[in-house]
Design a protein around this motif. Structure first.
Motif, mmCIF file in Angstrom:
data_model
loop_
_atom_site.group_PDB
_atom_site.id
_atom_site.type_symbol
_atom_site.label_atom_id
_atom_site.label_comp_id
_atom_site.label_asym_id
_atom_site.label_seq_id
_atom_site.Cartn_x
_atom_site.Cartn_y
_atom_site.Cartn_z
ATOM 1 N N ARG A 239 5.825 11.442 6.566
ATOM 2 C CA ARG A 239 4.964 12.578 6.204
ATOM 3 C C ARG A 239 3.484 12.205 6.337
ATOM 4 O O ARG A 239 2.669 13.030 6.763
ATOM 5 N N ARG A 240 3.164 10.970 5.993
ATOM 6 C CA ARG A 240 1.768 10.543 6.137
ATOM 7 C C ARG A 240 1.385 10.434 7.610
ATOM 8 O O ARG A 240 0.258 10.785 7.998
ATOM 9 N N ARG B 57 10.416 24.763 11.568
ATOM 10 C CA ARG B 57 9.046 24.497 11.101
ATOM 11 C C ARG B 57 9.031 23.281 10.184
ATOM 12 O O ARG B 57 9.926 23.084 9.374
ATOM 13 N N HIS B 58 8.000 22.485 10.342
ATOM 14 C CA HIS B 58 7.691 21.426 9.383
ATOM 15 C C HIS B 58 6.529 21.901 8.532
ATOM 16 O O HIS B 58 5.491 22.329 9.054
ATOM 17 N N MET B 59 6.706 21.821 7.220
ATOM 18 C CA MET B 59 5.657 22.258 6.308
ATOM 19 C C MET B 59 4.894 21.028 5.810
ATOM 20 O O MET B 59 5.385 20.265 4.977
ATOM 21 N N PRO B 60 3.689 20.785 6.350
ATOM 22 C CA PRO B 60 2.908 19.624 5.898
ATOM 23 C C PRO B 60 2.347 19.853 4.503
ATOM 24 O O PRO B 60 2.363 20.978 3.976
ATOM 25 N N ASP B 61 1.838 18.774 3.914
ATOM 26 C CA ASP B 61 1.231 18.897 2.587
ATOM 27 C C ASP B 61 -0.017 19.771 2.639
ATOM 28 O O ASP B 61 -0.345 20.461 1.670
ATOM 29 N N ALA C 246 0.858 -1.179 0.000
ATOM 30 C CA ALA C 246 0.000 0.000 0.000
ATOM 31 C C ALA C 246 0.894 1.229 0.000
ATOM 32 O O ALA C 246 1.959 1.226 0.607
ATOM 33 N N ALA C 247 0.491 2.250 -0.692
ATOM 34 C CA ALA C 247 1.243 3.501 -0.705
ATOM 35 C C ALA C 247 0.823 4.341 0.489
ATOM 36 O O ALA C 247 -0.310 4.234 0.975
ATOM 37 N N PRO C 248 1.721 5.190 1.002
ATOM 38 C CA PRO C 248 1.356 6.027 2.152
ATOM 39 C C PRO C 248 0.080 6.829 1.940
ATOM 40 O O PRO C 248 -0.756 6.918 2.845
ATOM 41 N N ALA C 249 -0.096 7.387 0.764
ATOM 42 C CA ALA C 249 -1.276 8.212 0.510
ATOM 43 C C ALA C 249 -2.567 7.410 0.541
ATOM 44 O O ALA C 249 -3.650 7.979 0.708
ATOM 45 N N ASP C 250 -2.463 6.082 0.401
ATOM 46 C CA ASP C 250 -3.660 5.233 0.402
ATOM 47 C C ASP C 250 -4.112 4.845 1.808
ATOM 48 O O ASP C 250 -5.134 4.173 1.960
ATOM 49 N N GLY D 249 -2.484 22.262 5.588
ATOM 50 C CA GLY D 249 -2.586 22.804 6.931
ATOM 51 C C GLY D 249 -1.459 23.754 7.282
ATOM 52 O O GLY D 249 -0.594 24.086 6.457
ATOM 53 N N GLU D 250 -1.445 24.174 8.539
ATOM 54 C CA GLU D 250 -0.488 25.152 9.022
ATOM 55 C C GLU D 250 0.860 24.504 9.330
ATOM 56 O O GLU D 250 0.933 23.317 9.631
ATOM 57 N N PRO D 251 1.943 25.302 9.267
ATOM 58 C CA PRO D 251 3.256 24.778 9.672
ATOM 59 C C PRO D 251 3.237 24.319 11.126
ATOM 60 O O PRO D 251 2.509 24.854 11.956
ATOM 61 N N ILE D 252 4.047 23.327 11.425
ATOM 62 C CA ILE D 252 4.131 22.775 12.776
ATOM 63 C C ILE D 252 5.495 23.142 13.356
ATOM 64 O O ILE D 252 6.527 22.889 12.719
ATOM 65 N N PRO D 253 5.535 23.751 14.542
ATOM 66 C CA PRO D 253 6.837 24.089 15.139
ATOM 67 C C PRO D 253 7.625 22.844 15.499
ATOM 68 O O PRO D 253 7.061 21.851 15.977
#
Length: 312
Positions: free
Chosen positions: A221-222, A259-263, A109-113, A265-269
């Motif tokens: 990331r998922r 900062r982590h930039m998610p795909d 399975a792919a992460p996005a699935d 939503g808002e950045p996460i500290p």
């Protein structure tokens, strides 16, 4: 004529850990029944208990040898006379808890699935994206508070006890991390999910290669997208670079906020410090890690004072 070594259950477990085939091993006559009971007990015991029961001192005592004839099929030749094995010898395999599972199906399975963490954990356990899947005992997807944890704690890779149990931060490094977090008095420190950048341990615990990291990065990331943590604590250089998405050595990255930039939503500290396994061998770094965690606790309190957290 093949020699057949007679080893204790503890020895067999250690040989299985370093990847040796144990089908040719046999238990001592007086330990045959104990070996079967030990295998069942080790498979159900926590990783820390398994490893403490199998000490290096007991792993490699002097061994005895027995020989057994193996005549070639379809020929008239006779093998030299062989000494008959002692009565009661039983072939013993490594304990079930330390035997690698069947080979996974690559890209099951792919992460996005993966719609949730349960599906992601199953997919990680079936992952064959890099060579580490053939070297692990168990994949280590992660564990902890699965519903919007306050902290996501990310290490570099599983340790030997994580590999045996399938759970992150076991043994000495897990105890040290828990003590550090408690001493720093992180607000809502009990609300945390723990994972690693690389989900499988390689033989010998070698550092993850760029290829290993690239293969596991989509899983991380998922996880972040599903968990939506409020803060991320990255432990070690590999974890910091993977979470932040930048280069630099650990001294440059320690502390924060990053900062982590998610795909979406808002950045996460993100806050960065040493990984516990490094602190176990370099105790001088513990003062630096203490300052990093105290800084994180202060940043969390300051953020809450300015903008109380959104419960949604």
């Amino acid at each position: 004529m093949m020699p057949r070594a007679l080893l204790r259950p503890g020895q067999i477990a250690w040989l299985a850990e370093i990847g040796l085939d144990t089908h040719w091993l046999a238990a001592r006559p007086e330990a045959a029944s104990a070996a079967r009971a030990s295998a069942a007990a080790l498979s159900a015991a926590p990783a820390a208990e398994v490893l403490s029961a199998v000490s290096p001192a007991a792993a490699f005592p002097a061994t005895e040898a027995a020989t057994e004839a193996h005549p070639d099929a379809g020929t008239e030749s006779r093998a030299p006379p062989a000494r008959a094995p002692a009565p009661g010898l039983t072939r013993v395999r490594a304990p079930a808890g330390l035997v690698a599972p069947p080979a996974p199906v690559p890209d099951a399975a792919a992460p996005a699935d993966c719609p949730d963490l349960s599906a992601l954990d199953a997919a990680v356990s079936a992952c064959g994206r890099c060579e580490r899947h053939a070297q692990r005992v168990r994949a280590v997807p992660g564990a902890g508070e699965a519903i919007r944890p306050y902290y996501l704690i990310v290490g570099e890779q599983p340790g030997i006890e994580d590999d045996a149990s399938g759970r992150p931060f076991q043994g000495d490094q897990g105890r040290l991390l828990a003590a550090m977090l408690a001493a720093a008095r992180l607000p809502r420190g009990e609300s945390a999910y723990l994972t690693h950048v690389v989900k499988c341990r390689a033989v010998g615990g070698r550092e993850p290669s760029p290829r290993d990291i690239a293969a596991c990065q989509p899983w991380l990331r998922r996880q972040i997208a599903l968990l939506r943590p409020r803060w991320i604590l990255a432990l070690g250089r590999v974890a910091a670079q993977a979470v932040i998405g930048t280069g630099g050595d650990l001294d440059e990255l320690r502390g924060g906020p990053h900062r982590h930039m998610p795909d979406q939503g808002e950045p996460i500290p993100v806050w960065v410090t040493h990984q516990p396994s490094s602190l176990l061998v370099r105790s001088a770094w513990k003062a630096e890690a203490w300052r990093d965690l105290v800084g994180l606790a202060a940043a969390v309190r300051e953020t809450e004072a300015v903008a109380p957290r959104n419960e949604g």
